[in-house]
Enzyme design. Structure first.
Site, PDB file in Angstrom:
ATOM      1  CG  HIS A 177      -2.386  -0.685   0.863  1.00 21.59           C
ATOM      2  ND1 HIS A 177      -3.161  -1.289   1.958  1.00 21.59           N
ATOM      3  CD2 HIS A 177      -2.919  -0.683  -0.237  1.00 21.59           C
ATOM      4  CE1 HIS A 177      -4.081  -1.660   1.277  1.00 21.59           C
ATOM      5  NE2 HIS A 177      -4.260  -1.163  -0.201  1.00 21.59           N
ATOM      6  CD  GLU A 221      -9.775  -9.860 -17.860  1.00 28.15           C
ATOM      7  OE1 GLU A 221      -8.679  -9.360 -17.476  1.00 28.15           O
ATOM      8  OE2 GLU A 221     -10.836  -9.705 -17.453  1.00 28.15           O
ATOM      9  CG  ASP A 237      -5.685 -11.176 -16.028  1.00 28.71           C
ATOM     10  OD1 ASP A 237      -5.330 -11.939 -15.113  1.00 28.71           O
ATOM     11  OD2 ASP A 237      -6.896 -10.616 -15.469  1.00 28.71           O
ATOM     12  CB  CYS A 246      -7.309  -1.651 -20.960  1.00 28.66           C
ATOM     13  SG  CYS A 246      -8.173  -3.263 -20.443  1.00 28.66           S
TER      14      CYS A 246
HETATM   15  C1  PEP Z   1      -5.563  -6.912 -17.409  1.00 27.65           C
HETATM   16  O1  PEP Z   1      -5.863  -8.114 -17.172  1.00 27.65           O
HETATM   17  O2  PEP Z   1      -4.871  -6.680 -18.544  1.00 27.65           O
HETATM   18  C2  PEP Z   1      -6.540  -5.975 -17.128  1.00 27.65           C
HETATM   19  C3  PEP Z   1      -6.387  -4.688 -17.581  1.00 27.65           C
HETATM   20  O3  PEP Z   1      -7.254  -6.056 -16.081  1.00 27.65           O
HETATM   21  P1  PEP Z   1      -6.655  -6.302 -14.440  1.00 27.65           P
HETATM   22  O4  PEP Z   1      -4.839  -6.056 -14.629  1.00 27.65           O
HETATM   23  O5  PEP Z   1      -7.317  -5.131 -13.527  1.00 27.65           O
HETATM   24  O6  PEP Z   1      -6.648  -7.663 -14.332  1.00 27.65           O
HETATM   25 MG    MG Z   2      -7.598  -8.541 -15.921  1.00 24.84          MG
END
Ligand code: PEP
Ligand code: MG
Length: 574
Positions: free
Chosen positions: A186, A428, A452, A499
């Site tokens: 954190h 993902e 992911d 993303c």
């Molecule tokens: C991803 O899996 O790329 C993603 C953007 O989601 P998170 O990192 O929140 O799992």
């Molecule tokens: Mg993800």
């Protein structure tokens, strides 16, 4: 003297050491134990003072709309008032321990218990329990909270408390060095949000730091120089100056379009975790939000957030985005983000377990509440709902039916809401990527979550240091999947974004551009450098074509670096 640690927040910081004393050994040795009744009174007085202090911090963070801080400090308040901790402290006092010793022992025991757990997120909470214990001990000894009131401070300590970092101003503190810590602690999350250059994991060397000593942090390399020579200081001052100019140059790009030399436009959006993040993201020139990780509203709490609480958070972001699209992802709880009050239970493989959409389709009450809040906020701007961790078609159909139900219920109650939100999915999982051409018919857009997607495609835990050498978004299997998803989306007239962290890798930009990726979403400070990479690019399809013939990630990197360099040289010549 050069010391190596781990880089967690990039940048160069130059300043003088302010050591945060968090060892009370000497004081404890000198401390005489009173009658247990009296020790209990001292503990209770300290407890009520500490609760008051934290309440003030929480209300200030609320005023500043800093949700991340609010969540962490509320979690500290919760721990401080934990009956288990309270019982154990009282028990130890009855057994003859002094109030401060009892607090230290009880919080250490609890921290050790958390630290031994397999779950990385819970392990990190051990530092929070220690933080809470130290706050109580300082209250018992009447020690003031550390004062940060001069410029150019480099805060050093074995484990710096998150609450301390949460309250300091980045105008005074240039850098942070910790003996322990990791990128998911954190303390580091808060330092990152404040843009304070940080390195962690330098070990016991931290104990030799003395207040006032000059120090340079190289947050790119993850190293520090204690008592730098005149030459070293000169070198880093120059680098610091260049860094400042680069930051100013990057900010000057904020109004320019993200367009290639041949006129292909890409939307550069922001990934946010807290409503307030949108304010900084706008300064970096984001065009809307490509990923709002809403699970943070659910974390660090004792119970589920209400519909109104969620509505206000979403409304804030949607209004600030000023007509640009906000992609709100429904909560992605589970995996490395558990919720105490949701009884997920111990899972052998949390990343393969009860997570994200799987929870929502079972706990439809939670999902419907969140969807209602999103649909209500959609009245104030342009919103898309994004479903995480989709693997099969039924999940999309079921989720869409629940979204319809939420909308109907709002209509029946005459509550204003939008009916035209786009509905998309995160791609993902390999399952979603392979079936993209089928799923594209049922959704409005895809957003590829490479974090992911890499983990599941390569069977490599994204948080496990031991196998991190295998976790590579340039693995050719991953690139083939991304290309396939982009093609499937466009063949069905749908837009596609990325993303995951790969979206902020400049080396990957030529590939995304030639795949025709429409949107790249990333943490806001990366937007200018990706915009610069896009503006330097010209697409002719040859880069992607060649990369798809390669098999080794190292060769792909080598080829992409060479292409970018050649491109830049050609431009300089022309
Ligand atoms: C991803 O899996 O790329 C993603 C953007 O989601 P998170 O990192 O929140 O799992
Ligand atoms: Mg993800």
């Amino acid at each position: 003297m050069k010391i190596i640690g781990k880089n967690v927040v990039e940048g160069i910081a130059i300043g003088t050491v302010q050591y945060i004393q968090d060892s009370f050994e000497e004081l404890l040795q000198e401390y005489g134990v009173d009658d247990p009744q009296y020790e209990k009174l001292k503990y209770e007085k300290a407890l009520s003072e500490a609760v008051m202090q934290l309440k003030v911090i929480v209300s200030k963070a609320k005023e500043a709309n800093n949700n991340e801080q609010v969540q962490i400090m509320e979690a500290h308040l919760f721990m401080l008032q934990d009956p288990m901790l309270d019982d154990r402290i009282n028990q130890l006092i009855e057994l003859g321990e002094s109030a401060p010793k009892a607090v230290m022992k009880a919080s250490d025991e609890m921290a050790n218990m958390l630290g031994s757990l397999e779950d990385a997120y819970l392990r990190e909470r051990a530092a929070d329990v220690k933080d809470v214990g130290k706050r109580l001990i300082r209250r018992i000894f009447g020690i003031e909270e550390p004062k940060i009131d001069r410029e150019g401070i480099i805060l050093c300590g074995e484990d710096i408390e998150p609450s301390l970092i949460a309250n300091l101003s980045s105008d005074c503190v240039s850098g942070i060095i910790m003996g322990n810590g990791s990128s998911t602690s954190h303390a580091v999350i808060i330092a990152k949000a404040k843009g304070i250059v940080t390195i962690v994991g330098i070990g016991t060397a931290i104990n030799d730091f003395e207040n006032g000593t000059e120090v340079i942090i190289d947050g790119y390399e993850g190293s520090l120089i204690l008592k730098p020579s005149i030459e070293e200081m000169k070198l880093y001052q120059e680098r610091h100056e260049i860094e400042k100019q680069k930051k100013a140059y990057y900010l000057s790009l904020s109004e320019l379009p993200a367009v290639t030399k041949d006129g292909f436009n890409v939307t550069l959006a922001a990934n946010i975790g807290n409503p307030k993040d949108i304010d900084d993201a706008l300064k970096f020139g984001c065009r809307g939000v490509g990923l709002y990780r809403t699970e943070f509203i659910f974390m660090g709490k004792k119970q589920l957030p209400t519909e109104d609480e969620q509505f206000l958070a979403y409304k804030y972001v949607v209004e600030k985005a000023n007509g640009q699209l906000c992609v709100i992802r429904t909560m992605d709880i589970g995996g490395d983000k558990p919720l105490d009050y949701l009884s997920i239970g111990k899972e052998e493989n949390p990343f393969l377990g009860w997570r994200a959409i799987r929870i929502c389709l079972e706990r439809t009450d939670i999902f419907i509440t969140q969807i209602k809040a999103i649909l209500r906020a959609s009245v104030y701007g342009k919103v898309a709902i994004m479903l995480p961790m989709i693997i099969n078609f039924e999940e999309i159909v079921q989720a869409k039916a629940l979204i319809k139900r939420a909308s109907n219920e709002l209509t029946q109650s005459s509550i204003a809401h939008a009916n035209n939100v786009q509905i998309g999915i995160m791609v993902e999982t390999p399952a979603a990527a392979i079936m993209a051409s089928v799923y594209a018919k049922e959704v409005d857009f895809f957003s590829i979550g490479t974090n992911d997607l890499v983990q599941y495609t390569l069977a490599v835990d994204r948080g496990n240091q031991k196998v991190s050498y295998l976790y590579d978004h340039f693995n050719i299997a991953v690139i083939h999947l991304i290309a396939q998803v982009s093609e499937a989306a466009h063949a069905n007239g749908k837009w596609v974004g990325v993303c995951g962290e790969m979206a902020s890798d400049p080396l990957a930009v030529p590939l995304f551009l030639e795949m025709g990726i429409d949107e790249l979403s990333m943490s806001a400070p990366s937007i200018p450098k990706i915009k610069e990479a896009i503006r330097n690019c010209r697409r002719d399809g040859e880069i992607l074509k060649h990369v798809l013939t390669l098999t080794e990630a190292s060769k792909i990197r080598e080829f992409l670096s060479g292409t970018i360099l050649a491109n830049n040289i050609n431009d300089t010549i022309n």
